[in-house]
Design an enzyme around this catalytic site. Structure first.
Site, PDB file in Angstrom:
ATOM      1  N   TRP A  33       0.908  -1.096   0.072  1.00 40.28           N
ATOM      2  CA  TRP A  33      -0.141  -0.077   0.036  1.00 40.28           C
ATOM      3  C   TRP A  33       0.826   1.271  -0.026  1.00 40.28           C
ATOM      4  CZ3 TRP A  33      -4.183  -0.880  -1.973  1.00 40.28           C
ATOM      5  CH2 TRP A  33      -5.052  -2.068  -1.912  1.00 40.28           C
ATOM      6  N   LYS A  81     -12.601  -2.174   6.149  1.00 38.90           N
ATOM      7  CA  LYS A  81     -11.810  -3.152   7.073  1.00 38.90           C
ATOM      8  C   LYS A  81     -12.320  -3.148   8.375  1.00 38.90           C
ATOM      9  CE  LYS A  81      -8.818  -3.094   3.529  1.00 38.90           C
ATOM     10  NZ  LYS A  81      -8.071  -2.342   2.532  1.00 38.90           N
ATOM     11  N   ASP A  86      -2.224   6.426   6.383  1.00 37.06           N
ATOM     12  CA  ASP A  86      -3.269   5.512   5.806  1.00 37.06           C
ATOM     13  C   ASP A  86      -3.620   4.434   7.042  1.00 37.06           C
ATOM     14  OD1 ASP A  86      -4.733   3.609   4.353  1.00 37.06           O
ATOM     15  OD2 ASP A  86      -3.240   3.337   3.122  1.00 37.06           O
TER      16      ASP A  86
HETATM   17  C1  LIG Z   1      -7.590  -1.800   1.594  1.00 35.81           C
HETATM   18  C2  LIG Z   1      -6.531  -0.864   1.662  1.00 35.81           C
HETATM   19  C3  LIG Z   1      -6.295   0.138   0.620  1.00 35.81           C
HETATM   20  C4  LIG Z   1      -6.976   0.285  -0.576  1.00 35.81           C
HETATM   21  O1  LIG Z   1      -8.416   0.756  -0.073  1.00 35.81           O
HETATM   22  P1  LIG Z   1      -9.575   0.961  -1.328  1.00 35.81           P
HETATM   23  O2  LIG Z   1     -10.538   1.244  -0.486  1.00 35.81           O
HETATM   24  O3  LIG Z   1      -9.827  -0.359  -1.936  1.00 35.81           O
HETATM   25  O4  LIG Z   1      -9.081   1.897  -2.230  1.00 35.81           O
HETATM   26  C5  LIG Z   1      -5.287   1.086   0.845  1.00 35.81           C
HETATM   27  N1  LIG Z   1      -4.330   0.982   1.975  1.00 35.81           N
HETATM   28  C6  LIG Z   1      -4.619   0.109   3.037  1.00 35.81           C
HETATM   29  C7  LIG Z   1      -3.759   0.002   4.071  1.00 35.81           C
HETATM   30  C8  LIG Z   1      -5.619  -0.914   2.657  1.00 35.81           C
HETATM   31  O5  LIG Z   1      -5.746  -1.651   3.505  1.00 35.81           O
END
Ligand SMILES: *Cc1c(COP(=O)(O)O)cnc(C)c1O
Length: 360
Positions: free
Chosen positions: A101, A195, A171
């Site tokens: 990521w 998540k 993030d």
């Molecule tokens: C799942 C995830 C993403 C991507 O998320 P989307 O909502 O599918 O764009 C980005 N960063 C992390 C840490 C993630 O777990």
């Protein structure tokens, strides 16, 4: 049979939240409407959104000089919105590279400016977090971006880098609400909801007010934080049902002792699973450095990859679902977000012990 869903996302939601949503599906609190059918500008939905924001502010202790935005586009959209909004006339941004990521965030940022990768764990196959003493930070960077929990690699860290006046951007897609954070230490926190918060389609951004309003030329209206900040996230139609479910999750967390209580359970769950891996006599292996092991996403391999298929099949038959590792790393991954009960991890560990004994 009880089903336990270990998916990395979209992921398990709290049963009590789904039950409440079911009870209110057709007629929300006597309104005669489903939340899905409500105008986002009507008093019912405005109330739902305001309550969700207030509850999130309370849970995370979000200071008054931060905006909470309910957006769409996922965390992936934030990979672009962050440089567009936060470069603010500067030419460089700092990024830490701890995995898949981080890499995606870095490649998107490169479209808008120079990226200085302060440190990378690529040399260790992204199995650890580089010590802060090795980071090459730029004191003139527009911001420093980190990924506190790499969902795919299962690498998490909770300490904060010293950034001086450089805003810290995080993030938190797969770690938000799993442990307390001091929001005042960040310039911006973002997370896709699917998540640890609610359904896919909602993205939460928590941003310090002084960072808003200086976008790069040509930024579309919808990608300017100011548009959403000035309109209480109602410039256009927000993801209304996602906001409603997220609000139910926030209320459930408040009823159950908040983030501190959640963290306690998360420590117990992760501890149990890592213990099973480490005590398996090498049958199971987690590649992540012990001090950086994620409480949310637990990757592990079997000593013989030829057993992977049987492991998945037998786990499925027991109601232990979605354990297959990410296609980029293989093996297994158990995502044990807030909504995964301790009983789910206990069931997984019992199966793992049995499987190891049968196939030793
Ligand atoms: C799942 C995830 C993403 C991507 O998320 P989307 O909502 O599918 O764009 C980005 N960063 C992390 C840490 C993630 O777990």
């Amino acid at each position: 049979m009880t089903i336990y869903n270990f998916s990395a996302g979209p992921a398990v939601l709290p049963k009590e939240v789904l039950q409440q949503a079911q009870a209110e599906l057709i007629d929300w609190q006597g309104s005669g409407m489903s939340v899905m059918e409500m105008s986002h500008r009507g008093k019912e939905f405005m109330g739902i959104a305001a309550q969700a924001e207030a509850d999130l502010r309370e849970l995370m202790g979000i200071p008054a000089n931060y905006k909470v935005l309910f957006l769409q586009g996922g965390a992936s959209m934030q990979f672009a919105m962050i440089p567009m909004n936060l470069l603010r006339g500067k030419t460089t941004a700092d990024y830490l590279n701890t995995g898949e990521w981080s890499k995606k965030a870095i490649s998107e940022a490169k479209k808008y400016g120079a990226v200085n990768v302060v440190a990378s764990s690529a040399d260790g196959n992204f199995s650890y977090v580089p010590d802060f003493s090795t980071w090459q930070c730029d004191k003139d960077a527009a911001y420093l971006h980190i990924t506190p929990n790499e969902t795919i690699g299962g690498v998490e860290f909770d300490w904060l880098p010293e950034t001086g006046s450089v805003p810290l951007v995080a993030d938190m897609s797969s770690t938000i609400l799993s442990r307390p954070v001091d929001v005042s230490k960040y310039g911006l926190i973002y997370a896709g909801a699917q998540k640890n918060i609610g359904p896919a389609g909602l993205t939460i951004v928590i941003v310090r007010e002084d960072l808003i309003g200086q976008v790069v030329a040509g930024t579309p209206t919808m990608l300017d934080y100011k548009t959403h900040a000035d309109n209480d996230s109602m410039y256009n139609t927000p993801p209304t049902y996602g906001i409603y479910i997220a609000g139910l999750v926030f209320q459930m967390l408040k009823r159950n002792g908040g983030i501190k209580a959640m963290e306690k359970t998360n420590i117990a769950k992760a501890g149990l699973l890592y213990k099973a891996i480490d005590n398996s006599g090498g049958f199971y292996h987690c590649p992540v450095a012990k001090s950086n092991r994620s409480r949310m996403n637990v990757p592990f391999t079997l000593k013989d990859a030829q057993l992977d298929g049987a492991f998945i099949k037998q786990a499925d038959a027991r109601g232990l679902l979605q354990l297959k590792g990410h296609r980029s790393v293989g093996g297994m991954r158990a995502s044990i977000y807030n909504a995964m009960p301790l009983a789910g991890v206990e069931a997984l560990v019992a199966f793992m012990d049995e499987f190891a004994r049968a196939n030793a």
